[in-house]
Design an enzyme around this catalytic site. Structure first.
Site, PDB file in Angstrom:
ATOM      1  N   GLY A 118      22.526  -1.343 -35.359  1.00 42.26           N
ATOM      2  CA  GLY A 118      21.922  -0.311 -36.188  1.00 42.26           C
ATOM      3  C   GLY A 118      20.611   0.241 -35.656  1.00 42.26           C
ATOM      4  O   GLY A 118      20.005   1.102 -36.286  1.00 42.26           O
ATOM      5  N   HIS A 119      20.156  -0.228 -34.508  1.00 43.48           N
ATOM      6  CA  HIS A 119      18.833   0.186 -33.992  1.00 43.48           C
ATOM      7  C   HIS A 119      18.940   0.621 -32.546  1.00 43.48           C
ATOM      8  O   HIS A 119      18.600  -0.153 -31.656  1.00 43.48           O
ATOM      9  CB  HIS A 119      17.846  -0.966 -34.119  1.00 43.48           C
ATOM     10  CG  HIS A 119      16.417  -0.552 -34.063  1.00 43.48           C
ATOM     11  ND1 HIS A 119      15.702  -0.480 -32.889  1.00 43.48           N
ATOM     12  CD2 HIS A 119      15.565  -0.195 -35.041  1.00 43.48           C
ATOM     13  CE1 HIS A 119      14.461  -0.122 -33.154  1.00 43.48           C
ATOM     14  NE2 HIS A 119      14.351   0.059 -34.453  1.00 43.48           N
ATOM     15  N   PHE A 120      19.376   1.683 -32.210  1.00 48.06           N
ATOM     16  CA  PHE A 120      19.931   2.805 -32.958  1.00 48.06           C
ATOM     17  C   PHE A 120      21.309   3.078 -32.397  1.00 48.06           C
ATOM     18  O   PHE A 120      21.486   2.999 -31.183  1.00 48.06           O
ATOM     19  CB  PHE A 120      19.048   4.042 -32.773  1.00 48.06           C
ATOM     20  CG  PHE A 120      17.650   3.862 -33.284  1.00 48.06           C
ATOM     21  CD1 PHE A 120      17.386   3.960 -34.641  1.00 48.06           C
ATOM     22  CD2 PHE A 120      16.616   3.572 -32.417  1.00 48.06           C
ATOM     23  CE1 PHE A 120      16.090   3.809 -35.115  1.00 48.06           C
ATOM     24  CE2 PHE A 120      15.320   3.416 -32.884  1.00 48.06           C
ATOM     25  CZ  PHE A 120      15.050   3.525 -34.233  1.00 48.06           C
ATOM     26  N   VAL A 142      17.744   0.261 -28.896  1.00 51.30           N
ATOM     27  CA  VAL A 142      16.357  -0.071 -28.576  1.00 51.30           C
ATOM     28  C   VAL A 142      15.998  -1.348 -29.328  1.00 51.30           C
ATOM     29  O   VAL A 142      16.261  -1.459 -30.530  1.00 51.30           O
ATOM     30  CB  VAL A 142      15.398   1.072 -29.006  1.00 51.30           C
ATOM     31  CG1 VAL A 142      13.946   0.678 -28.765  1.00 51.30           C
ATOM     32  CG2 VAL A 142      15.727   2.364 -28.281  1.00 51.30           C
TER      33      VAL A 142
END
Length: 164
Positions: free
Chosen positions: A60-62, A67
């Protein structure tokens, strides 16, 4: 930070993941140190985190642009500092002890960390007193600073041990 002479640096070839697991209570997915490269007791430590696409936070990041979250870089640095604290024979972590963040000052994120990077984690002990430890920490990728801060940590009794 100045580099110590080879005579004062302890190259710790036996400080592998097994030793890290003995000293830190963290486990997957929150164990963020893979190996200790160097340690000068009560002074400094250098460790690594190999960042892979399989890290759960990349979901989820991203999406489409993975990252490593800055807060996890700071956590990896705090775990490295804990290894300096507990890596000494005269200050082993007891089963009923926790190593807790107390403060973070001057945190700066200067480079994105992405899958395939090797994050080199450095901590220098500034001072310790009464179970409180203050460190200057920084993380690099390819000799470029990715994150830096001063952190304070405390060793405290885990009051939840034995509670049902």
């Amino acid at each position: 930070m100045t580099e110590p002479s080879a005579a004062t640096t302890s190259l710790v070839s036996d400080f592998n993941i097994k030793k890290i697991l003995e000293l830190l209570p963290h486990r997957y997915p929150m164990l963020l140190v893979d190996r200790v490269l160097e340690m000068e007791p009560r002074k400094r430590i250098k460790a690594i985190k190999n960042v892979t696409f399989n890290e759960p936070f990349f979901n989820g990041h991203f999406p489409g642009h993975p990252v490593m979250p800055g807060v996890l870089m700071l956590e990896a640095l705090a775990q490295t500092a804990a290894l300096l604290t507990f890596g000494e024979s005269n200050h082993k972590r007891q089963e009923n002890q926790l190593y807790l963040f107390v403060s973070i000052d001057g945190a700066r994120f200067k480079r994105q960390v992405t899958p395939g990077d090797q994050l080199v984690l450095n901590a220098e002990l500034l001072r310790s007193k009464s179970g409180m430890w203050k460190f200057k920490v920084f993380a690099t990728v390819d000799d470029e600073v990715a994150a830096e801060a001063e952190i304070m940590c405390a060793v405290r009794e885990d009051k939840s041990k034995g509670d049902a």
